[in-house]
Design an enzyme around this catalytic site. Structure first.
Site, PDB file in Angstrom:
ATOM      1  N   ASP A 190       0.831  -1.193   0.000  1.00 47.75           N
ATOM      2  CA  ASP A 190       0.000   0.000   0.000  1.00 47.75           C
ATOM      3  C   ASP A 190       0.875   1.255   0.000  1.00 47.75           C
ATOM      4  O   ASP A 190       2.083   1.161   0.207  1.00 47.75           O
ATOM      5  CB  ASP A 190      -0.853  -0.039   1.281  1.00 47.75           C
ATOM      6  CG  ASP A 190      -2.300   0.294   1.010  1.00 47.75           C
ATOM      7  OD1 ASP A 190      -2.548   1.091   0.091  1.00 47.75           O
ATOM      8  OD2 ASP A 190      -3.161  -0.219   1.732  1.00 47.75           O
ATOM      9  N   ASP A 277     -10.293   3.041  -3.416  1.00 44.59           N
ATOM     10  CA  ASP A 277     -10.997   1.814  -3.006  1.00 44.59           C
ATOM     11  C   ASP A 277     -12.411   1.715  -3.566  1.00 44.59           C
ATOM     12  O   ASP A 277     -13.168   2.693  -3.611  1.00 44.59           O
ATOM     13  CB  ASP A 277     -11.083   1.748  -1.479  1.00 44.59           C
ATOM     14  CG  ASP A 277      -9.717   1.551  -0.865  1.00 44.59           C
ATOM     15  OD1 ASP A 277      -8.724   1.528  -1.614  1.00 44.59           O
ATOM     16  OD2 ASP A 277      -9.650   1.426   0.367  1.00 44.59           O
TER      17      ASP A 277
HETATM   18  C1  GLA Z   1      -5.985   1.011   1.346  1.00 39.03           C
HETATM   19  C2  GLA Z   1      -6.159  -0.013   0.250  1.00 39.03           C
HETATM   20  C3  GLA Z   1      -7.228  -0.999   0.643  1.00 39.03           C
HETATM   21  C4  GLA Z   1      -6.860  -1.664   1.954  1.00 39.03           C
HETATM   22  C5  GLA Z   1      -6.638  -0.605   3.013  1.00 39.03           C
HETATM   23  C6  GLA Z   1      -6.062  -1.179   4.294  1.00 39.03           C
HETATM   24  O1  GLA Z   1      -7.101   1.819   1.471  1.00 39.03           O
HETATM   25  O2  GLA Z   1      -6.479   0.612  -0.949  1.00 39.03           O
HETATM   26  O3  GLA Z   1      -7.407  -1.956  -0.385  1.00 39.03           O
HETATM   27  O4  GLA Z   1      -5.712  -2.444   1.777  1.00 39.03           O
HETATM   28  O5  GLA Z   1      -5.719   0.372   2.573  1.00 39.03           O
HETATM   29  O6  GLA Z   1      -5.897  -0.186   5.258  1.00 39.03           O
END
Ligand code: GLA
Length: 633
Positions: A190, A277
């Site tokens: 990430d 997301d």
């Molecule tokens: C980000 C990623 C998600 C998830 C969260 C975890 O938002 O895009 O897919 O992994 O972090 O905190």
């Protein structure tokens, strides 16, 4: 007068062989296929991830429970192999030796009396079930949940330094731990740690976390330090090489389309997130889909676009919305997205298991040729996507993005089939067969996606157009000099911000990238008033690598596309085979007729198509390799 391809070939055979230019010139032919092929992602990965189901509230029961369900319900046998532990597993990093400590009490299997807990027993168990295991980390010192989680319950505990569980400063140590010692096969990296901990962060200002100057910016691509981000991934690549002698790993980039990663993610990882997301709403699914849907040339076996994990099982995609759930699954399959289930499988109803488990739809995603679907018809409400399959058939999806029922027309030409012969369609959701010639009408419900395999007589019967095989075409240099956000990506009201603030601006860079059957910026392919339905639209000062699987001739008609803003500039077009010049065009200006270009590519492994602008390049010059094809004879 139109020349035959044979005459053209004879003419180009007389061209002098020019040495490849210096390697530091990005347009110099290299004879190499450059996308990332390390790791194990010959087809898009499939599996399950904890995030959409549980966020940071994870434990062994939830993870093993879903793993057992994958096996019990037959999904593992259909390819869903990865079981990925997302954010929330870490307790802290021990300061004296940098060792990562797993959250106590959450994963009883990991306990080792007198020693640090280890995930090895859990990964052994998953491997014993025929599955693979994935873990999560961050480019920076801290993760996304540490930056954004509204509550502290599941976050790392301890001092500021102890709560630094990300890779930053520990890349080699952690990759060794995850892969060599703990036996994981997948890592999601990430980017919040290099984005959300700047001097203005409230959590930094209150002393909760250390400051790390941001090198990623979601809002403005030119506020990201792209080389610095690439440098960190380069270190991760090197660490994976060192700590993974069997090469069985998968690197998932999670920087959400920031830092222009939609253009270069293919060079450094196996899957690369193209957007922020997903959440279980129709609008947000559209947003995520759009960030990957017109990037067909940026995905290849080994390096796929990732519009995020499936969100089937919740909200607009729950068991009361099977039409929407099927559409989500279908469109992810069409664009070769990773198929990562994001629901608690311990409680999945049969209706949803049947969607995940539709072997025909899975086969579209996993087709070994690796060609992401291409847009054949585009509008705000209905889109038609066509994907070339390794069987020689096409997969066709008609996607009703709107809530209203409609009647749609599908034409043979959209699949590059002839009008005069039958096209046979098999519906992959209900098994029904039908045939038509030229054009057929069909009703489609709101939010429905019709998915077919199609068989017909190909317009090009002795080869394949390059726009039909995007998995074999790589924009090593796509001619985009100033990455700008793509304005055509649907923007939903249901991102993180919901309807707070002023709404999401256009944020995902890549506008002007290489397009199948369209000019850059989505315009029609046309040279001097002649329109082409097929070809590659690319900005000048670009270099496309094309993998040649045994074809003998390359042919195209080249020219400056009619959409050029500056009608005074010219371009030249050159074809290289394994680094040697095979053919080139004269200088072609806007308004010049297209020039036919052909090259004998017998025995050539990598063809390169280089377009050069003959004068300075602002605004970028859209050019066309019309009807570009590889032919057998
Ligand atoms: C980000 C990623 C998600 C998830 C969260 C975890 O938002 O895009 O897919 O992994 O972090 O905190």
């Amino acid at each position: 007068m139109k020349m035959s391809w044979a005459a053209l070939l004879a003419m180009f055979a007389a061209l002098p062989v020019m040495p490849a230019q210096a390697k530091d010139e990005p347009l110099a032919a290299t004879g190499r296929w450059s996308p990332y092929t390390d790791g194990r992602a010959q087809t898009p990965p499939m599996g399950w991830s904890s995030w959409n189901a549980f966020a940071t509230d994870i434990d062994e029961d939830k993870i093993l429970g879903s793993a057992q369900a994958l096996v019990r319900d037959g999904l593992a046998a259909k390819g869903y192999r990865y079981v990925n532990i997302d954010d929330g597993w870490a307790m802290q990093r021990r300061v004296k030796d940098g060792a990562l400590i797993i959250r106590p009490g959450r994963f009883p299997l990991t306990n080792q009396p007198g020693r640090n807990a280890s995930f090895r027993p859990l990964t052994d168990k998953l491997h014993g079930m025929g599955l693979k295991a994935g873990i999560y980390s961050d480019l920076g010192r801290n993760t996304c949940s540490q930056a954004f989680s509204p509550d502290e319950t599941d976050l790392p505990k301890g001092s500021v330094l102890e709560r630094e569980i990300g890779l930053y400063g520990h890349i080699d140590q952690d990759i060794d731990l995850f892969f060599s010692k703990w036996g994981f096969d997948f890592i999601k990296v990430d980017g919040c740690g290099v984005r959300a901990y700047g001097p203005d962060s409230e959590k930094v200002q209150t002393g909760k976390y250390r400051m790390l100057p941001p090198i990623l910016n979601m809002d403005f691509v030119n506020r990201s330090d792209i080389p610095a981000v690439q440098g960190l991934f380069g270190q991760i690549n090197a660490a994976l090489d060192r700590n993974n002698p069997d090469g069985d790993y998968l690197l998932s980039l999670c920087i959400w389309g920031a830092a222009d990663v939609r253009s270069w993610g293919k060079n450094v990882g196996n899957i690369s997130r193209t957007s922020d997301d997903i959440n279980p709403s129709w609008g947000r699914m559209l947003t995520n889909f759009d960030t990957a849907a017109k990037r067909a040339f940026y995905a290849h076996p080994g390096s796929w676009n990732d519009p995020d994990m499936l969100n089937i099982g919740k909200g607009d995609f729950d068991e009361n919305h099977l039409t929407e759930a099927r559409s989500h699954m279908t469109m992810w399959a069409m664009i070769n997205a990773p198929l990562m289930i994001g629901m608690d499988l311990r409680q999945a109803p049969k209706s949803l298991l049947d969607i995940f488990g539709n072997a025909k739809v899975i086969a579209i995603d996993q087709d070994p040729a690796g060609h992401q679907a291409v847009v054949a018809f585009d509008s705000d409400d209905v889109q038609i996507f066509v994907k070339t399959l390794s069987t020689g058939e096409k997969a066709v999806a008609i996607f009703n993005r709107s809530a209203a029922p409609l009647e749609v027309d599908l034409t043979a030409a959209q699949m590059k089939y002839r009008d005069a012969t039958d096209v046979t369609l098999v519906d992959l959701w209900n098994g029904q067969k039908r045939s038509f010639r030229t054009t057929t009408k069909m009703p489609i419900a709101g939010h429905q996606t019709l998915l077919f395999t199609a068989r017909g007589s190909r317009m090009l019967d002795n080869g394949l157009y390059l726009s039909e095989q995007p998995g074999n075409v790589n924009p090593a240099v796509d001619g985009v000099t100033q990455p700008t956000p793509d304005p055509t990506i649907h923007r939903s009201a249901t991102g993180w911000q919901r309807t707070r603030g002023s709404g999401e601006g256009p944020i995902y860079a890549g506008w002007g990238g290489v397009q199948p059957d369209r000019a850059p910026y989505g315009e029609t392919l046309a040279i001097n008033g002649k329109r082409f339905d097929t070809g590659i639209g690319v900005l000048a000062n670009s270099r496309l690598e094309v993998r040649n699987h045994g074809y003998r001739h390359f042919v195209a008609t080249v020219g400056v596309n009619d959409s050029a803003r500056d009608t005074n500039r010219a371009a030249t077009f050159a074809v290289y085979g394994d680094g040697k010049l095979l053919a080139n065009s004269r200088e072609l200006k806007w308004g010049s007729a297209g020039q036919q270009i052909a090259a004998d590519v017998t025995g050539v492994k990598v063809i390169e198509l280089v377009t050069r602008s003959t004068s300075s390049s602002a605004p970028p010059l859209p050019t066309t390799w019309a009807d570009a094809a590889l032919l057998k004879r």
